[in-house]
Motif scaffolding. Structure first.
Motif, mmCIF file in Angstrom:
data_model
loop_
_atom_site.group_PDB
_atom_site.id
_atom_site.type_symbol
_atom_site.label_atom_id
_atom_site.label_comp_id
_atom_site.label_asym_id
_atom_site.label_seq_id
_atom_site.Cartn_x
_atom_site.Cartn_y
_atom_site.Cartn_z
ATOM 1 N N LYS A 159 0.776 -1.215 -0.053
ATOM 2 C CA LYS A 159 0.027 -0.106 -0.004
ATOM 3 C C LYS A 159 0.905 1.001 -0.037
ATOM 4 O O LYS A 159 0.633 2.280 -0.852
ATOM 5 C CB LYS A 159 -0.913 -0.070 1.083
ATOM 6 C CG LYS A 159 -2.323 -0.330 1.134
ATOM 7 C CD LYS A 159 -3.274 -0.163 2.208
ATOM 8 C CE LYS A 159 -4.724 -0.932 1.701
ATOM 9 N NZ LYS A 159 -5.112 -0.925 3.205
ATOM 10 N N ARG A 160 1.808 1.303 0.883
ATOM 11 C CA ARG A 160 2.661 2.417 0.883
ATOM 12 C C ARG A 160 3.727 2.577 -0.382
ATOM 13 O O ARG A 160 3.738 3.705 -0.493
ATOM 14 C CB ARG A 160 3.698 2.093 2.093
ATOM 15 C CG ARG A 160 2.812 2.659 3.478
ATOM 16 C CD ARG A 160 3.614 2.086 4.698
ATOM 17 N NE ARG A 160 4.757 2.909 5.148
ATOM 18 C CZ ARG A 160 5.183 2.699 6.242
ATOM 19 N NH1 ARG A 160 5.006 1.828 7.027
ATOM 20 N NH2 ARG A 160 6.402 3.392 6.521
ATOM 21 N N ASN A 183 2.539 6.854 -6.838
ATOM 22 C CA ASN A 183 1.640 7.911 -7.222
ATOM 23 C C ASN A 183 2.212 9.196 -6.923
ATOM 24 O O ASN A 183 2.112 10.331 -7.516
ATOM 25 C CB ASN A 183 0.188 7.671 -6.483
ATOM 26 C CG ASN A 183 -0.569 6.762 -6.865
ATOM 27 O OD1 ASN A 183 -0.533 6.193 -7.980
ATOM 28 N ND2 ASN A 183 -1.512 6.129 -6.108
ATOM 29 N N VAL A 184 2.854 9.460 -5.862
ATOM 30 C CA VAL A 184 3.251 10.964 -5.222
ATOM 31 C C VAL A 184 4.431 11.094 -6.123
ATOM 32 O O VAL A 184 4.475 12.226 -6.828
ATOM 33 C CB VAL A 184 3.928 10.691 -3.696
ATOM 34 C CG1 VAL A 184 4.569 12.075 -3.608
ATOM 35 C CG2 VAL A 184 2.541 10.410 -2.733
ATOM 36 N N CYS A 185 5.305 10.287 -6.446
ATOM 37 C CA CYS A 185 6.454 10.546 -7.523
ATOM 38 C C CYS A 185 5.954 11.140 -8.657
ATOM 39 O O CYS A 185 6.426 11.886 -9.492
ATOM 40 C CB CYS A 185 7.211 9.279 -7.656
ATOM 41 S SG CYS A 185 8.612 9.141 -6.220
ATOM 42 N N LEU A 208 6.486 14.183 -11.122
ATOM 43 C CA LEU A 208 7.210 14.410 -12.557
ATOM 44 C C LEU A 208 5.919 14.736 -13.608
ATOM 45 O O LEU A 208 6.272 15.419 -14.463
ATOM 46 C CB LEU A 208 7.424 12.959 -13.039
ATOM 47 C CG LEU A 208 8.435 12.275 -12.066
ATOM 48 C CD1 LEU A 208 8.763 10.900 -12.607
ATOM 49 C CD2 LEU A 208 9.895 13.195 -12.127
ATOM 50 N N LYS A 209 4.773 14.538 -13.302
ATOM 51 C CA LYS A 209 3.877 15.172 -14.102
ATOM 52 C C LYS A 209 3.624 16.633 -14.308
ATOM 53 O O LYS A 209 3.633 17.281 -15.240
ATOM 54 C CB LYS A 209 2.363 14.658 -13.664
ATOM 55 C CG LYS A 209 1.342 14.701 -14.634
ATOM 56 C CD LYS A 209 0.105 13.958 -14.182
ATOM 57 C CE LYS A 209 -1.334 14.549 -14.801
ATOM 58 N NZ LYS A 209 -2.528 14.138 -14.133
ATOM 59 N N ARG A 210 4.176 17.156 -13.268
ATOM 60 C CA ARG A 210 3.973 18.684 -13.193
ATOM 61 C C ARG A 210 5.553 19.427 -13.223
ATOM 62 O O ARG A 210 5.816 20.475 -12.802
ATOM 63 C CB ARG A 210 3.550 19.371 -11.809
ATOM 64 C CG ARG A 210 2.151 19.106 -11.800
ATOM 65 C CD ARG A 210 1.402 19.870 -10.401
ATOM 66 N NE ARG A 210 0.210 19.824 -10.297
ATOM 67 C CZ ARG A 210 -0.866 20.698 -10.969
ATOM 68 N NH1 ARG A 210 -0.178 21.746 -11.816
ATOM 69 N NH2 ARG A 210 -2.007 20.382 -10.888
ATOM 70 N N LEU A 220 10.735 2.041 -8.222
ATOM 71 C CA LEU A 220 9.373 2.679 -8.108
ATOM 72 C C LEU A 220 8.881 3.354 -9.360
ATOM 73 O O LEU A 220 7.913 3.364 -9.583
ATOM 74 C CB LEU A 220 9.639 3.542 -6.829
ATOM 75 C CG LEU A 220 8.354 4.158 -6.386
ATOM 76 C CD1 LEU A 220 7.509 3.307 -5.403
ATOM 77 C CD2 LEU A 220 8.777 5.605 -5.451
ATOM 78 N N ILE A 221 9.792 4.255 -9.892
ATOM 79 C CA ILE A 221 9.108 5.185 -10.931
ATOM 80 C C ILE A 221 9.662 4.378 -12.528
ATOM 81 O O ILE A 221 9.494 5.137 -13.485
ATOM 82 C CB ILE A 221 9.951 6.407 -10.811
ATOM 83 C CG1 ILE A 221 11.453 6.397 -10.808
ATOM 84 C CG2 ILE A 221 9.377 6.890 -9.569
ATOM 85 C CD1 ILE A 221 12.014 7.419 -11.814
#
Ligand code: ADP
Length: 255
Positions: free
Chosen positions: A109-110, A116-118, A122-124, A158-159
């Motif tokens: 879960k973490r 998602n946070v990463c 990157l999206k922004r 992770l990414i």
């Protein structure tokens, strides 16, 4: 887009007396900003908090207790980030700080949340600056404090990074510790991380570094399994970052 994780070690970020090398950090920031301008997603994993803390408190001896080290990293982390923020701003880049522990990666879960946070960063086009949260990890958890090499490998997974670049005070993996043996040779490429390779890495690192070569080899093992390449190279000249991305033969490449 290609995703690139760059890890800079204490030995790259600090001077002989353990203080932050601002000039060096400036150059690293310029490299990363230029890469982002070229369309790459860049993530920075940075050490140097303890060094920054030592500088602020005018301490020149390596901390002797874990608590002292953790205090120094907490003090130094703030000023380290302040420096990155100021320098990245000169390139019109926004940064965000992620202080992680290895536990984030062992709970699904973490893990998914972290991902998602990463991706939101990157999206922004915000540059995530990641460091292990030295101040809260505990030896009781058998987590090695201050090992950003394996942290950078976990982040690469992770990414789903294409490339991990680990910058150190040495220009790559040698067949034996070059600080001890004059006839040591640089290895250009490693395809199979055998026991021989691990033995080459030994255990000792530089004066202020923490991991030494062995944690970098472990990182190589982790990322190559998932199809990410890793280059270990010298951070003396930060232009190496762009050179590596442009596939120049620098340092040691693990595939
Ligand atoms: P960083 O702070 O950049 O993570 P470390 O000091 O932890 O750097 O690790 C790099 C050091 O590892 C080198 O400066 C060198 O002294 C040591 N080392 C030991 N064995 C090797 C080897 N086979 N090849 C290269 N470096 C080695």
């Amino acid at each position: 887009v290609q995703r690139i994780v760059v890890k800079v070690g204490t030995s790259t970020l600090t001077t002989e007396d353990g203080r932050l090398n601002i000039d060096k950090i400036k150059k690293i920031v310029m490299e990363l900003s230029n890469l982002q301008n070229k369309g790459y997603d860049v993530i920075l994993v940075t050490s140097g908090a303890v060094g920054a803390g030592m500088g602020l408190l005018n301490i020149s001896e390596k901390p002797k207790t874990l608590a002292e080290k953790q205090m120094l990293s907490a003090v130094g982390q703030v000023s380290l980030m302040q420096i990155y923020q100021t320098l990245f701003k000169e390139h019109s880049k926004i940064i965000g700080q992620l202080l992680l522990t290895k536990e984030e990666f062992s709970n699904r879960k973490r893990y998914l949340n972290m991902r998602n946070v990463c991706n939101a960063f990157l999206k922004r086009k915000i540059i995530p600056i990641i460091n292990e949260n030295d101040a809260i990890v505990s030896n009781a958890l058998k987590i090695k404090v201050g090992d950003n090499d394996t942290m950078s490998a976990l982040v690469s997974g992770l990414i789903d990074a294409d490339l991990l670049i680990i910058l150190s005070d040495i220009d790559g993996l040698y067949n034996k510790n070059p600080r001890k043996y004059e006839d040591a040779n640089l290895i250009n490429m490693v395809g199979d991380i055998s026991e021989d390779i691990k033995n080459m890495a030994g255990a000792e690192g530089s004066k202020f570094g923490t991991g030494g070569m062995i944690t970098k080899i472990i990182a190589a093992e982790m990322v190559t399994k998932i199809g990410t390449s890793l280059v270990i190279a010298s951070g003396d000249d930060p232009r190496n970052i762009t050179r590596i991305v442009e596939k120049e033969n620098i340092g040691t490449l693990f595939v």
